[in-house]
Write a protein that holds these residues in place. Structure first.
Motif, short mmCIF file in Angstrom:
data_model
loop_
_atom_site.label_atom_id
_atom_site.label_comp_id
_atom_site.label_asym_id
_atom_site.label_seq_id
_atom_site.Cartn_x
_atom_site.Cartn_y
_atom_site.Cartn_z
N ASP A 255 0.82 -1.21 0.00
CA ASP A 255 0.00 0.00 0.00
C ASP A 255 0.85 1.25 0.00
O ASP A 255 0.46 2.28 -0.57
N VAL A 256 2.01 1.19 0.65
CA VAL A 256 2.95 2.32 0.69
C VAL A 256 4.36 1.78 0.58
O VAL A 256 4.68 0.72 1.13
N THR A 257 5.22 2.51 -0.16
CA THR A 257 6.63 2.18 -0.25
C THR A 257 7.45 3.30 0.36
O THR A 257 7.26 4.47 -0.02
N LEU A 258 8.32 2.98 1.30
CA LEU A 258 9.26 3.95 1.86
C LEU A 258 10.58 3.75 1.11
O LEU A 258 11.20 2.69 1.21
N MET A 259 11.00 4.77 0.34
CA MET A 259 12.13 4.63 -0.59
C MET A 259 13.26 5.60 -0.23
O MET A 259 13.06 6.82 -0.23
N ASP A 260 14.43 5.05 0.07
CA ASP A 260 15.60 5.88 0.34
C ASP A 260 15.95 6.69 -0.91
O ASP A 260 15.98 6.14 -2.02
N VAL A 261 16.21 7.99 -0.74
CA VAL A 261 16.52 8.84 -1.89
C VAL A 261 17.84 8.44 -2.52
O VAL A 261 17.96 8.29 -3.74
N ARG A 262 18.86 8.27 -1.69
CA ARG A 262 20.22 8.05 -2.21
C ARG A 262 20.66 6.61 -1.96
O ARG A 262 20.88 6.21 -0.82
N MET A 263 20.78 5.85 -3.05
CA MET A 263 21.26 4.47 -2.98
C MET A 263 22.19 4.22 -4.15
O MET A 263 22.03 4.84 -5.21
N PRO A 264 23.18 3.33 -3.99
CA PRO A 264 24.04 2.98 -5.14
C PRO A 264 23.22 2.27 -6.20
O PRO A 264 22.18 1.68 -5.91
N GLY A 265 23.70 2.33 -7.42
CA GLY A 265 22.94 1.70 -8.51
C GLY A 265 21.74 2.55 -8.86
O GLY A 265 21.85 3.76 -9.10
N LEU A 266 20.58 1.93 -8.87
CA LEU A 266 19.34 2.64 -9.19
C LEU A 266 18.90 3.42 -7.95
O LEU A 266 18.42 2.84 -6.99
N GLY A 267 19.06 4.73 -7.98
CA GLY A 267 18.71 5.57 -6.84
C GLY A 267 17.21 5.63 -6.61
O GLY A 267 16.41 5.22 -7.46
N GLY A 268 16.85 6.15 -5.44
CA GLY A 268 15.44 6.17 -5.07
C GLY A 268 14.55 7.00 -5.97
O GLY A 268 13.41 6.61 -6.25
N VAL A 269 15.05 8.15 -6.44
CA VAL A 269 14.23 9.00 -7.29
C VAL A 269 13.94 8.31 -8.62
O VAL A 269 12.81 8.28 -9.09
N GLU A 270 14.98 7.73 -9.23
CA GLU A 270 14.78 7.04 -10.51
C GLU A 270 13.95 5.77 -10.33
O GLU A 270 13.09 5.45 -11.16
N ALA A 271 14.17 5.06 -9.22
CA ALA A 271 13.36 3.87 -8.95
C ALA A 271 11.89 4.24 -8.80
O ALA A 271 11.00 3.54 -9.29
N THR A 272 11.64 5.38 -8.14
CA THR A 272 10.26 5.85 -7.98
C THR A 272 9.65 6.20 -9.33
O THR A 272 8.50 5.86 -9.61
N ARG A 273 10.43 6.89 -10.16
CA ARG A 273 9.93 7.26 -11.49
C ARG A 273 9.55 6.02 -12.29
O ARG A 273 8.48 5.95 -12.90
N ARG A 274 10.42 5.01 -12.28
CA ARG A 274 10.14 3.77 -13.02
C ARG A 274 8.96 3.01 -12.41
O ARG A 274 8.13 2.47 -13.15
N LEU A 275 8.90 2.98 -11.08
CA LEU A 275 7.80 2.27 -10.41
C LEU A 275 6.46 2.88 -10.79
O LEU A 275 5.50 2.15 -11.12
#
Length: 201
Positions: free
Chosen positions: A49-69
């Motif tokens: 229902d909710v995803t808590l996503m770290d902004v800064r991560m190695p590889g696919l960062g949180g912002v880009e992962a959120t955009r793709r999700l």
């Protein structure tokens, strides 16, 4: 009952978040991911229902992962996590489609408020889409709007006060009223909501 996905590349941070989220009343289950890539695959399998996503991560960062999700699953609700009140991170995350923003050292009460806000905001948006007004931006007073704009520029309460010729205590009073109106748990969360509703740009 709600399921929450916690995504953070730090094992310690992820474990602490998992325990904190599991203690929030109403949360039924917590699942984990250690990278942006894993978050995408776990979301498809778990449909949290909710995803808590770290902004800064190695590889696919949180912002880009959120955009793709959100490109794959527009109904996903994502709250970004950061170590500090990173206004630039707020702006990028909201533009990527995040529903909110939370500082990692937030209290358990702030975490619970943020999760509750995102869950209820989804219901409000659906009501608005059916013609209701519940999903609309709240009406802010002129001072509350000015305080929000100052926060979005990264100004402290003292700096906002000097610019508006107000005492710091008065600015804090306007900020508390602003937080209540928009359902924010802290300054960064208020700015994120402001960006999302077009109250600040």
């Amino acid at each position: 009952m709600p399921t929450v996905l916690v995504c953070d590349d730090s094992n310690l941070a992820r474990e602490a978040l998992r325990h904190a989220v599991a203690a929030v009343p109403g949360v039924d289950r917590v699942v984990e991911a250690s990278s942006g890539e894993e978050a995408l695959s776990r979301w498809a399998a778990e449909r949290p229902d909710v995803t808590l996503m770290d902004v800064r991560m190695p590889g696919l960062g949180g912002v880009e992962a959120t955009r793709r999700l959100l490109a794959l699953h527009p109904d996903a609700r994502v709250v970004m996590l950061t170590m500090g009140e990173d206004v630039d991170g707020v702006a990028r995350a909201v533009k990527a489609g995040a529903s909110g923003y939370l500082v990692k050292d937030s209290s358990s009460e702030e975490l619970a408020a943020a999760l509750s806000y995102v869950l209820t905001a989804g219901d409000a948006r659906r009501a608005a889409a059916r013609g209701g007004a519940a999903g609309g931006a709240p009406a802010l007073s002129e001072r509350e709007q000015q305080v929000l704009e100052g926060m979005a520029k990264g100004q402290s309460n003292a700096e906002i006060g000097r610019e508006l010729y107000l005492s710091e205590d008065t600015v804090k009073t306007h900020a508390r009223r602003l937080f209540r109106k928009v359902g924010a748990s802290d300054r960064a969360h208020a700015v994120a909501i402001g960006f999302r509703w077009g109250l600040v740009r």
